[in-house]
Design a protein around this motif. Sequence first.
Motif, PDB file in Angstrom:
ATOM      1  N   ILE A  98       0.845  -1.203   0.000  1.00  0.00           N
ATOM      2  CA  ILE A  98       0.000   0.000   0.000  1.00  0.00           C
ATOM      3  C   ILE A  98       0.879   1.252   0.000  1.00  0.00           C
ATOM      4  N   LYS A  99       1.911   1.256   0.841  1.00  0.00           N
ATOM      5  CA  LYS A  99       2.809   2.414   0.920  1.00  0.00           C
ATOM      6  C   LYS A  99       3.579   2.624  -0.385  1.00  0.00           C
ATOM      7  N   ASP A 100       3.813   1.518  -1.119  1.00  0.00           N
ATOM      8  CA  ASP A 100       4.525   1.622  -2.396  1.00  0.00           C
ATOM      9  C   ASP A 100       3.588   1.920  -3.567  1.00  0.00           C
ATOM     10  N   GLY A 101       2.302   2.149  -3.259  1.00  0.00           N
ATOM     11  CA  GLY A 101       1.345   2.486  -4.309  1.00  0.00           C
ATOM     12  C   GLY A 101       0.934   1.317  -5.182  1.00  0.00           C
ATOM     13  N   LEU A 102       1.032   0.111  -4.656  1.00  0.00           N
ATOM     14  CA  LEU A 102       0.712  -1.083  -5.436  1.00  0.00           C
ATOM     15  C   LEU A 102      -0.710  -1.586  -5.197  1.00  0.00           C
ATOM     16  N   VAL A 103      -1.450  -0.897  -4.331  1.00  0.00           N
ATOM     17  CA  VAL A 103      -2.833  -1.285  -4.052  1.00  0.00           C
ATOM     18  C   VAL A 103      -3.755  -0.104  -4.342  1.00  0.00           C
ATOM     19  N   LYS A 104      -4.780  -0.352  -5.157  1.00  0.00           N
ATOM     20  CA  LYS A 104      -5.760   0.684  -5.478  1.00  0.00           C
ATOM     21  C   LYS A 104      -7.163   0.184  -5.161  1.00  0.00           C
ATOM     22  N   VAL A 105      -8.005   1.110  -4.682  1.00  0.00           N
ATOM     23  CA  VAL A 105      -9.412   0.814  -4.443  1.00  0.00           C
ATOM     24  C   VAL A 105     -10.230   1.718  -5.351  1.00  0.00           C
ATOM     25  N   ASN A 106     -11.015   1.108  -6.208  1.00  0.00           N
ATOM     26  CA  ASN A 106     -11.821   1.873  -7.178  1.00  0.00           C
ATOM     27  C   ASN A 106     -10.949   2.869  -7.952  1.00  0.00           C
ATOM     28  N   ASP A 107      -9.772   2.365  -8.374  1.00  0.00           N
ATOM     29  CA  ASP A 107      -8.812   3.145  -9.188  1.00  0.00           C
ATOM     30  C   ASP A 107      -8.144   4.283  -8.424  1.00  0.00           C
ATOM     31  N   ARG A 108      -8.222   4.279  -7.072  1.00  0.00           N
ATOM     32  CA  ARG A 108      -7.591   5.336  -6.285  1.00  0.00           C
ATOM     33  C   ARG A 108      -6.609   4.732  -5.286  1.00  0.00           C
ATOM     34  N   LEU A 109      -5.490   5.426  -5.066  1.00  0.00           N
ATOM     35  CA  LEU A 109      -4.549   5.004  -4.039  1.00  0.00           C
ATOM     36  C   LEU A 109      -5.150   5.258  -2.665  1.00  0.00           C
ATOM     37  N   ILE A 110      -4.862   4.420  -1.704  1.00  0.00           N
ATOM     38  CA  ILE A 110      -5.430   4.554  -0.355  1.00  0.00           C
ATOM     39  C   ILE A 110      -4.322   4.408   0.684  1.00  0.00           C
ATOM     40  N   LYS A 111      -4.675   4.620   1.954  1.00  0.00           N
ATOM     41  CA  LYS A 111      -3.741   4.429   3.057  1.00  0.00           C
ATOM     42  C   LYS A 111      -4.038   3.102   3.751  1.00  0.00           C
ATOM     43  N   THR A 112      -3.118   2.675   4.609  1.00  0.00           N
ATOM     44  CA  THR A 112      -3.266   1.367   5.245  1.00  0.00           C
ATOM     45  C   THR A 112      -4.474   1.279   6.180  1.00  0.00           C
ATOM     46  N   ASN A 113      -4.967   2.431   6.651  1.00  0.00           N
ATOM     47  CA  ASN A 113      -6.116   2.404   7.562  1.00  0.00           C
ATOM     48  C   ASN A 113      -7.456   2.544   6.834  1.00  0.00           C
ATOM     49  N   TYR A 114      -7.438   2.432   5.505  1.00  0.00           N
ATOM     50  CA  TYR A 114      -8.689   2.537   4.742  1.00  0.00           C
ATOM     51  C   TYR A 114      -9.654   1.430   5.168  1.00  0.00           C
ATOM     52  N   LYS A 115     -10.938   1.777   5.357  1.00  0.00           N
ATOM     53  CA  LYS A 115     -11.972   0.812   5.733  1.00  0.00           C
ATOM     54  C   LYS A 115     -12.726   0.364   4.479  1.00  0.00           C
ATOM     55  N   CYS A 116     -12.754  -0.920   4.262  1.00  0.00           N
ATOM     56  CA  CYS A 116     -13.403  -1.479   3.068  1.00  0.00           C
ATOM     57  C   CYS A 116     -14.916  -1.228   3.076  1.00  0.00           C
ATOM     58  N   GLN A 117     -15.451  -1.021   1.874  1.00  0.00           N
ATOM     59  CA  GLN A 117     -16.884  -0.869   1.700  1.00  0.00           C
ATOM     60  C   GLN A 117     -17.387  -1.943   0.734  1.00  0.00           C
ATOM     61  N   VAL A 118     -18.640  -2.295   0.877  1.00  0.00           N
ATOM     62  CA  VAL A 118     -19.233  -3.330   0.029  1.00  0.00           C
ATOM     63  C   VAL A 118     -19.081  -2.956  -1.445  1.00  0.00           C
ATOM     64  N   ASP A 119     -18.655  -3.930  -2.246  1.00  0.00           N
ATOM     65  CA  ASP A 119     -18.459  -3.789  -3.702  1.00  0.00           C
ATOM     66  C   ASP A 119     -17.234  -2.963  -4.084  1.00  0.00           C
ATOM     67  N   ASP A 120     -16.390  -2.608  -3.113  1.00  0.00           N
ATOM     68  CA  ASP A 120     -15.118  -1.983  -3.481  1.00  0.00           C
ATOM     69  C   ASP A 120     -14.364  -2.908  -4.432  1.00  0.00           C
ATOM     70  N   ASN A 121     -13.772  -2.325  -5.448  1.00  0.00           N
ATOM     71  CA  ASN A 121     -12.941  -3.088  -6.374  1.00  0.00           C
ATOM     72  C   ASN A 121     -11.469  -2.827  -6.032  1.00  0.00           C
ATOM     73  N   ILE A 122     -10.803  -3.842  -5.509  1.00  0.00           N
ATOM     74  CA  ILE A 122      -9.416  -3.700  -5.067  1.00  0.00           C
ATOM     75  C   ILE A 122      -8.491  -4.366  -6.079  1.00  0.00           C
ATOM     76  N   VAL A 123      -7.495  -3.631  -6.517  1.00  0.00           N
ATOM     77  CA  VAL A 123      -6.507  -4.166  -7.447  1.00  0.00           C
ATOM     78  C   VAL A 123      -5.141  -4.143  -6.774  1.00  0.00           C
TER      79      VAL A 123
END
Length: 304
Positions: A37-62
């Motif tokens: 996540i810190k290296d920018g390798l994880v995106k939620v709905n095409d956006r970069l997030i922080k490690t404390n991001y709380k998942c929401q139903v139907d989030d698309n995680i890449v």
Amino acid sequence: MNIVEIQVSEEYKNERIDKFLSTVNNEWSRTQVQLWIKDGLVKVNDRLIKTNYKCQVDDNIVVEIPEPEALDVVAEEMDLDIYYEDQDVLVVNKPKGMVVHPAPGHMSGTLVNGLMAHCKDLSGINGVLRPGIVHRIDKDTSGLLMVAKNDMAHESLVQQLVDKTVTRRYKALVHGNIQHDHGTINAPIGRDKVDRQSMTVTNVSSREAVTHFHVIDRFEQYTFVECQLETGRTHQIRVHMKYIGYPLVGDPKYGPKKTLPIDGQALHAGILGFEHPRTKEYLEFEAPLPAEFLNVLEQIKNNR
């Protein structure tokens, strides 16, 4: 770089993303996910997030999984206990206390280091750190392992494991007196949500796990059993025997602290059988119990 796409379901709503990802894929540690996540390798709905991001139903995680770091594995001369070897496969009896393959921070003294000195032709399917390794047993479990010397053999042996046609029988000494002569434990195994270094029986992010056992001998406080694996999950026999109330003697992770004088779990991969990848002949090998295991058995027999 490998890309993995994951959809968030209702049961994981408001869960931290690092915890969520390490739960849905127990090969990923929470620490590793945080680094991605810190290296920018994880995106939620095409956006970069922080490690404390709380998942929401139907989030698309890449998740973009980086290629493993290429680390040099040094060949080391060892006195390996080879049971069989030809141009395609090798069967070795691993001693207790030896790690199967190198890992960052633990690059020497492993079975792979010894195999690389013994033979130059090992399959490359599992990469630079695990050449030839088709399956593993724990550091403190002794016994037989099959090793692939080329990719053809590797693919054949792995497929046999998938098809559940490989014979893998272990001897184990457990706490308690098992009353049934035979039994089957069919309970899924996954990463423990509290202790990420341990496995447990769980229905969350788990995989099918089946262990068959039969009693060889009974003692007042212990039972000597043979376990046959139908699947091959991490720590499977250790977790399953604990699950039914008969943890392995000496097991530092899943057993009681007060136990018999043995260094690590009393578990030995004694019988290994498979179809030869080239000749299609069925081969089966048996390795006797190591001296430490025999001494503990003799001790409890004498006290019977």
